[in-house]
Scaffold this motif. Structure first.
Motif, PDB file in Angstrom:
ATOM      1  N   TYR A  57       0.379  -1.428   0.329  1.00 32.52           N
ATOM      2  CA  TYR A  57       0.583  -0.249   0.040  1.00 32.52           C
ATOM      3  C   TYR A  57       0.778   0.929  -0.203  1.00 32.52           C
ATOM      4  O   TYR A  57       1.340   0.936   0.199  1.00 32.52           O
ATOM      5  N   ASN A 111       0.656   6.521   4.330  1.00 34.68           N
ATOM      6  CA  ASN A 111      -0.408   7.581   4.602  1.00 34.68           C
ATOM      7  C   ASN A 111      -1.868   6.900   4.109  1.00 34.68           C
ATOM      8  O   ASN A 111      -2.825   7.938   3.299  1.00 34.68           O
ATOM      9  N   THR A 112      -2.149   5.777   3.504  1.00 34.07           N
ATOM     10  CA  THR A 112      -3.438   5.228   3.054  1.00 34.07           C
ATOM     11  C   THR A 112      -3.612   4.568   4.462  1.00 34.07           C
ATOM     12  O   THR A 112      -3.320   3.991   5.092  1.00 34.07           O
ATOM     13  N   MET A 113      -5.525   4.664   4.701  1.00 36.64           N
ATOM     14  CA  MET A 113      -6.128   3.716   5.747  1.00 36.64           C
ATOM     15  C   MET A 113      -5.448   2.542   5.487  1.00 36.64           C
ATOM     16  O   MET A 113      -5.655   1.736   6.299  1.00 36.64           O
ATOM     17  N   GLU A 114      -5.487   1.577   4.186  1.00 34.02           N
ATOM     18  CA  GLU A 114      -5.353   0.061   4.358  1.00 34.02           C
ATOM     19  C   GLU A 114      -3.149   0.288   4.571  1.00 34.02           C
ATOM     20  O   GLU A 114      -3.054  -0.772   5.228  1.00 34.02           O
ATOM     21  N   HIS A 115      -2.981   1.259   4.531  1.00 35.09           N
ATOM     22  CA  HIS A 115      -1.542   0.982   4.843  1.00 35.09           C
ATOM     23  C   HIS A 115      -1.753   1.242   6.372  1.00 35.09           C
ATOM     24  O   HIS A 115      -0.900   0.173   6.347  1.00 35.09           O
ATOM     25  N   ARG A 116      -2.047   2.451   6.963  1.00 37.67           N
ATOM     26  CA  ARG A 116      -2.181   2.505   8.592  1.00 37.67           C
ATOM     27  C   ARG A 116      -2.724   0.907   8.876  1.00 37.67           C
ATOM     28  O   ARG A 116      -1.686   0.592  10.335  1.00 37.67           O
ATOM     29  N   GLU A 117      -3.536   1.064   8.721  1.00 43.66           N
ATOM     30  CA  GLU A 117      -4.099  -0.486   9.095  1.00 43.66           C
ATOM     31  C   GLU A 117      -3.210  -2.040   9.593  1.00 43.66           C
ATOM     32  O   GLU A 117      -2.919  -2.293  10.506  1.00 43.66           O
ATOM     33  N   ARG A 120      -0.597  -1.128  11.590  1.00 43.75           N
ATOM     34  CA  ARG A 120      -0.690  -1.244  12.626  1.00 43.75           C
ATOM     35  C   ARG A 120      -0.921  -3.044  13.322  1.00 43.75           C
ATOM     36  O   ARG A 120      -0.236  -3.882  14.138  1.00 43.75           O
TER      37      ARG A 120
END
Length: 142
Positions: free
Chosen positions: A21, A24-30, A33
């Motif tokens: 990903y 700084n995208t939502m998928e990358h952050r998840e 995590r």
């Protein structure tokens, strides 16, 4: 040269998921995590990797070596945020890093890393955890 890249062999599937990903995208952050959660479970364990910042016991597991004194004209210690110019991005060789350090010092090397990172702000060319990592360099020559 002595390098410790053991962290790269830990949790390769989760690392690959993060790297698919853009940063700084939502998928990358998840995905990041999930990776960090699992890294914390393996950090400073025999099946994981060692980080002295969180446990002084890690020093007993450090990669060490020696080089005859007469064969050494300079030494550098780099954090992964600085060494990635060679190890992750392939935009310099170790001899080139030492040339930069001799001419411009640590600040010039870190500035070079930042320029390279700025050319790929979303991590598509060089997948990574964040746009830019903290970078530290200690350099000594004699």
């Amino acid at each position: 040269m002595h390098t410790d890249l053991r962290v790269d062999g830990v949790l390769p599937d989760l690392r690959a998921e993060v790297e698919q990903y853009e940063t700084n995208t939502m998928e990358h952050r998840e995905a990041l995590r999930r990776l960090i959660t699992e890294q914390r479970r393996t950090r400073n364990t025999p099946t994981g990797y060692w980080v002295a910042a969180s446990d002084a016991e890690a020093a007993a597991h450090a990669v060490v070596g020696s080089t005859p004194r007469e064969a050494v004209q300079a030494a550098a210690v780099l954090s992964d945020g600085a060494s990635r110019l060679v190890t992750e991005y392939g935009m310099a060789t170790w001899p080139e890093v030492f040339t930069t350090l001799r001419i411009g010092g640590p600040q010039e090397l870190i500035a070079t890393v930042r320029k390279v990172e700025a050319s790929d702000p979303t991590g598509r060319r060089w997948p990574r955890y964040k746009s830019g990592d903290d970078a530290a360099v200690a350099f000594c020559q004699w």
